[in-house]
Scaffold this motif. Structure first.
Motif, PDB file in Angstrom:
ATOM      1  N   LYS A   1       9.598  71.386 -35.404  1.00 46.19           N
ATOM      2  CA  LYS A   1      10.292  71.959 -36.560  1.00 46.19           C
ATOM      3  C   LYS A   1      11.761  72.231 -36.238  1.00 46.19           C
ATOM      4  O   LYS A   1      12.640  72.023 -37.081  1.00 46.19           O
ATOM      5  CB  LYS A   1       9.600  73.251 -37.001  1.00 46.19           C
ATOM      6  CG  LYS A   1       8.243  73.028 -37.649  1.00 46.19           C
ATOM      7  CD  LYS A   1       7.584  74.330 -38.072  1.00 46.19           C
ATOM      8  CE  LYS A   1       8.314  74.950 -39.249  1.00 46.19           C
ATOM      9  NZ  LYS A   1       8.177  74.162 -40.490  1.00 46.19           N
TER      10      LYS A   1
ATOM     11  N   GLU B   1       0.854  74.648 -30.486  1.00 49.88           N
ATOM     12  CA  GLU B   1       1.754  75.463 -31.295  1.00 49.88           C
ATOM     13  C   GLU B   1       3.174  75.395 -30.761  1.00 49.88           C
ATOM     14  O   GLU B   1       4.142  75.314 -31.532  1.00 49.88           O
ATOM     15  CB  GLU B   1       1.262  76.906 -31.306  1.00 49.88           C
ATOM     16  CG  GLU B   1       2.001  77.803 -32.268  1.00 49.88           C
ATOM     17  CD  GLU B   1       1.373  79.174 -32.391  1.00 49.88           C
ATOM     18  OE1 GLU B   1       1.680  79.885 -33.370  1.00 49.88           O
ATOM     19  OE2 GLU B   1       0.571  79.541 -31.510  1.00 49.88           O
TER      20      GLU B   1
ATOM     21  N   ASP C   1       2.758  72.625 -39.441  1.00 48.61           N
ATOM     22  CA  ASP C   1       3.329  73.716 -40.224  1.00 48.61           C
ATOM     23  C   ASP C   1       4.263  73.114 -41.261  1.00 48.61           C
ATOM     24  O   ASP C   1       5.143  72.310 -40.932  1.00 48.61           O
ATOM     25  CB  ASP C   1       4.099  74.692 -39.319  1.00 48.61           C
ATOM     26  CG  ASP C   1       4.587  75.910 -40.089  1.00 48.61           C
ATOM     27  OD1 ASP C   1       3.797  76.847 -40.238  1.00 48.61           O
ATOM     28  OD2 ASP C   1       5.746  75.898 -40.522  1.00 48.61           O
TER      29      ASP C   1
ATOM     30  N   TYR D   1       6.417  74.039 -33.006  1.00 50.59           N
ATOM     31  CA  TYR D   1       7.690  74.715 -33.257  1.00 50.59           C
ATOM     32  C   TYR D   1       8.868  73.903 -32.715  1.00 50.59           C
ATOM     33  O   TYR D   1       9.959  73.908 -33.305  1.00 50.59           O
ATOM     34  CB  TYR D   1       7.678  76.111 -32.647  1.00 50.59           C
ATOM     35  CG  TYR D   1       6.871  77.098 -33.458  1.00 50.59           C
ATOM     36  CD1 TYR D   1       7.202  77.346 -34.777  1.00 50.59           C
ATOM     37  CD2 TYR D   1       5.786  77.772 -32.918  1.00 50.59           C
ATOM     38  CE1 TYR D   1       6.464  78.242 -35.545  1.00 50.59           C
ATOM     39  CE2 TYR D   1       5.046  78.665 -33.675  1.00 50.59           C
ATOM     40  CZ  TYR D   1       5.388  78.900 -34.984  1.00 50.59           C
ATOM     41  OH  TYR D   1       4.658  79.775 -35.748  1.00 50.59           O
TER      42      TYR D   1
ATOM     43  N   ASP E   1       0.696  78.493 -43.934  1.00 45.42           N
ATOM     44  CA  ASP E   1       0.852  77.059 -44.191  1.00 45.42           C
ATOM     45  C   ASP E   1       0.637  76.248 -42.913  1.00 45.42           C
ATOM     46  O   ASP E   1       1.180  75.150 -42.761  1.00 45.42           O
ATOM     47  CB  ASP E   1       2.235  76.778 -44.774  1.00 45.42           C
ATOM     48  CG  ASP E   1       3.358  77.254 -43.856  1.00 45.42           C
ATOM     49  OD1 ASP E   1       3.086  78.087 -42.973  1.00 45.42           O
ATOM     50  OD2 ASP E   1       4.502  76.798 -44.013  1.00 45.42           O
ATOM     51  N   GLU E   2      -0.186  76.793 -41.990  1.00 51.17           N
ATOM     52  CA  GLU E   2      -0.515  76.083 -40.754  1.00 51.17           C
ATOM     53  C   GLU E   2      -1.870  75.402 -40.875  1.00 51.17           C
ATOM     54  O   GLU E   2      -2.846  76.018 -41.303  1.00 51.17           O
ATOM     55  CB  GLU E   2      -0.545  77.056 -39.570  1.00 51.17           C
ATOM     56  CG  GLU E   2       0.824  77.475 -39.089  1.00 51.17           C
ATOM     57  CD  GLU E   2       0.744  78.264 -37.789  1.00 51.17           C
ATOM     58  OE1 GLU E   2      -0.350  78.298 -37.193  1.00 51.17           O
ATOM     59  OE2 GLU E   2       1.750  78.837 -37.377  1.00 51.17           O
TER      60      GLU E   2
END
Length: 790
Positions: free
Chosen positions: A508, A501, A395, A505, A439-440
């Motif tokens: 990020k 996923e 991402d 995250y 934007d993944e």
């Protein structure tokens, strides 16, 4: 032919319309025939009644002429003059027989019967003869009907003159079979003479009907026929329907005779009934012919339709090669050609839909659906070969900011550039990266190890560090990459994507670039999910509490406002402070429901305070997500209307960062709120990066200095300078200035000297339940002067 098929409905429609039309015509014709037949019968009866009366008159005139001939006979007059009774009786008898009279009499001037051809009949006629002679004395002759021996007779009287009247001749002829038969021959009408005595029962005298029918007629005749009843419209005898008229013939004190004139309605309509039967036969024949024709027509219509339906079923099954062989030039042919065009169009669109379903139209990379299929195939292959596979999910950082600043078209070009870099990094012959959405991106590494996945993630991050140039603009991008593999982290495609996923995250949030999945990361995610569920339950179970913290005007020491705060009383963990759940609520979007609850409780509290003469402005904090909600002003207006409080009783506090996340939408929302009459306050002023040029255009009424500059300002000269500059700035912009974080008397006194308008902090009061505000305010009014002056 199926019952509910189109063909059967077409045939049924045709036959139904035909039958309805014929049935309507049949009923209308039958009604018209019956009505016309009755009208005609009624008219014929009226005419025949006149004919019958005329026939009786003619018969009477004939009798009068015969009587006149007898009265002028010389021998007869001589016999009268000589009182030759034997000659008189013989003459009366002979002459009566010649004209068909049953009774011939000679009546003297004393109106007594002197001679008669029938002694039996004479005895009952004395009174009738006297009346008849009185009539003749006025007109010269007279005729009447009388009942003699229970039967109707026509009677006439003429004078015997020599040259004066010396006697009267009376003749009587029965109204009998001859007359009714003559009338029957003239009119085809049935005539019956009925007599009724004192017993009110009718008996038949003479009739053109059979004896049995005449008896039935007498039985059916009502007693009213003697005087009132003139016609009988429906008289049924032996299944034959008649129209009948009643004509009085003779009447005495005890006996009445009437004539019943009958015309058969059944016979009148018989020819038309035959036509109706012929029409019915034609209807049956027409129905059979129409059924055959409509069945053929329906088959010609439904045959091509069935073929098209079969083609449609094959199209539904995905077979687009089915031929359409309908070459008609009518509407069915047009439908077939349109169907053929539709089939070709569907075939082309299905190919396009298939491409859109599995390929991203912007980057021409596989989308999430195709990537999931590829991953499932890779897992199946890995199971057969007893190997593993890994996926990378990425991402981009700051992509939303690029979209907001540079526009979506620029963002689309940027995504294409990123896709090209990823494809180049993977090299020719490798599996293509996929764009999962927004934007993944994701990359599949079949038959790879963890080291292979981590090495690729490192190379991708290095590749993204190189600036991207688009339209003379240089963009620096970063990314968070999550790594997960089969069978180490998950046994199926959906779970593996979910784990990747979660790791993405985590990367990020920690800014670590690439993170490989571990159960510890997932546990944190589960805790977050659990917290969201608990927040929703707390709202439903009313576990939140409204707290307030007073604001004091520094020049007067008066409490002028409060800030509304939320607290959470957890059933297991007890009292939970806002910093433990507010950030998560903002992250998940639950903050909108929480803001709505706070505003509703604040409005309810404001109304209660107003009722108790406690007039204070209430400040409510508004988050970034709240500002992005274009319906927020409408929602607040509904709350204010429900609780009947004024918008001026509220001040909405917004942080600088909340405004700058989406300035355009935030400005629109703030304009609407301010137009309602609410004050607006910039909270935590001085900690953000907002532009003063932009802030001056906002419809704000208040600046709130962040507590980080206020807490130790009595010891830190730099903090004091910042606070003074902020106060001056706010006043120069026409705003009131509030300082939060006041925790001692020195800071409060210093703020008063610097010209600050209001103060808020633990030195004044800690946040308290809204219900305690009244008591605290009473205590404050007693001691506030001491606190202000120190």
């Amino acid at each position: 032919m199926r019952l509910h098929s189109l063909e059967s409905r077409v045939v049924t429609l045709f036959i139904g319309l035909l039958l309805i039309l014929q049935l309507s015509g049949f009923i209308a014709i039958d009604s018209a025939i019956d009505r016309n037949a009755r009208t005609a019968a009624e008219e014929d009866l009226r005419i025949n009644e006149k004919i019958f009366v005329r026939l009786l008159d003619q018969n009477a005139q004939k009798l009068i002429q015969g009587s006149i001939v007898l009265a002028k006979d010389y021998a007869f007059r001589e016999a009268i003059g000589t009182h030759d009774t034997e000659t008189i009786v013989s003459t009366l008898s002979n002459h009566g027989k010649r004209i068909g009279a049953d009774l011939t009499m000679l009546v003297g001037l004393d109106r007594q019967i002197s001679a008669s051809t029938s002694t039996v009949l004479t005895n009952s006629l004395q009174e009738s003869v006297a009346n008849l002679i009185r009539m003749a004395e006025r007109s010269g002759s007279a005729a009447t009907t009388a009942i003699v021996d229970g039967k109707p007779y026509q009677m006439v009287v003429v004078p015997v003159e020599a040259p004066v009247t010396i006697s009267w001749v009376v003749m009587a002829i029965p109204i009998g079979k001859n007359i009714v038969n003559d009338m029957r021959d003239l009119s085809m009408m049935q005539i019956s003479l009925l007599t009724s005595g004192t017993d009110q029962k009718w008996t038949s005298n003479v009739s053109t009907l059979s004896d049995d029918q005449a008896l039935k007629l007498a039985q059916l005749m009502p007693a009213e026929a003697k005087n009132k009843l003139k016609s009988i419209p429906n008289l049924e005898i032996d299944d034959d329907l008649y129209n009948a008229r009643i004509l009085p013939i003779a009447k005495s004190d005890q006996i009445t005779t009437i004539a019943i004139l009958q015309l058969s309605v059944s016979q009148a309509v018989a020819p038309y009934k035959k036509l109706q039967r012929n029409l019915l036969i034609l209807t049956v024949i027409g129905t059979i012919i129409a059924s055959i024709i409509s069945a053929i027509t329906a088959r010609r219509i439904t045959g091509p339709v069935r073929q098209l339906a079969e083609t449609a079923r094959r199209l539904g099954a995905g077979d687009y090669s089915a031929p359409i062989t309908i070459n008609q030039k009518d509407e069915i042919g047009d439908l077939a050609r349109a169907f053929s065009t539709m089939r070709e169009g569907i075939s082309q669109r299905e190919k396009e839909i298939s491409r859109l379903a599995y390929w991203d139209t912007l980057t021409n990379l596989p989308n999430r659906a195709l990537f999931t299929d590829m991953l499932e195939q890779a897992i199946t292959t890995a199971k057969l070969r007893h190997t593993g596979c890994f996926i990378l999910m990425m991402d981009l950082d700051r992509f939303k900011h690029v979209n907001d600043v540079m526009g979506h078209r620029f963002g689309d070009v940027l995504l294409k550039q990123v896709a090209a870099r990823l494809t180049a990094e993977l090299g020719a012959g490798a599996t293509k990266p996929a764009r999962l959405g927004g934007d993944e991106f994701a990359i599949l590494l079949p038959s790879a190890t963890r080291e292979d996945a981590q090495d690729l993630a490192t190379r991708i991050l290095l590749a993204l560090e190189k600036p991207i140039s688009i339209e003379d603009q240089t963009v620096d991008l970063g990314a968070g990459i999550g790594i997960a593999g089969f069978p180490e982290h998950a046994a199926d495609a959906v779970s593996l994507l979910s784990r990747a996923e979660v790791a993405m995250y985590a990367a990020k949030q920690s800014n670590n670039g690439a993170v490989t999945y571990s159960p510890a990361i997932d546990k944190t995610s589960q805790q977050s999910l659990s917290l969201l569920s608990e927040l929703r339950a707390a709202l439903e179970q009313q576990a939140f509490r409204l707290y307030v913290q007073p604001k004091v005007a520094l020049d007067t020491g008066k409490v002028v406002a409060v800030e509304a705060l939320v607290r959470w009383v957890h059933p297991e963990r007890g009292f939970i402070f806002p910093d433990q759940f507010i950030p998560f609520a903002e992250q998940t979007g639950f903050i909108r429901q929480l803001t709505h609850w706070v505003m509703n409780e604040a409005a309810r509290t404001c109304r209660e305070w107003d009722a108790n003469d406690m007039h204070m402005k209430i400040s409510v904090n508004i988050s970034t997500r709240d500002l992005l909600d274009q319906e927020l002003p409408t929602k607040f207006a509904q709350i204010l209307e429900e609780h009947q409080v004024a918008p001026a009783s509220f001040c909405l506090e917004i942080t600088e960062s909340a405004i700058m996340d989406d300035p355009v939408r935030a400005h629109q929302t703030l304009d609407k709120l301010h137009a309602m009459g609410m004050d607006l306050s910039i909270d935590d002023f001085g900690t953000g990066y907002s532009s003063l040029a932009y802030l001056k255009r906002l419809p704000v009424d208040e600046l709130k200095i962040d507590k980080s500059f206020v807490l130790k300002m009595e010891k830190d000269i730099d903090d004091t300078k910042i606070v003074k500059s902020t106060i001056d700035l706010g006043h120069n912009m026409g705003l009131r200035v509030v300082a939060e974080g006041v925790e001692n008397a020195e800071v409060m006194a210093l703020l008063k000297d610097l010209g600050c308008d209001q103060a808020q902090g633990y030195f004044i009061s800690k946040p308290m339940p809204a219900a305690n505000m009244a008591q605290w305010l009473s205590d404050w009014k007693t001691h506030h002067s001491e606190i202000i002056t120190g």
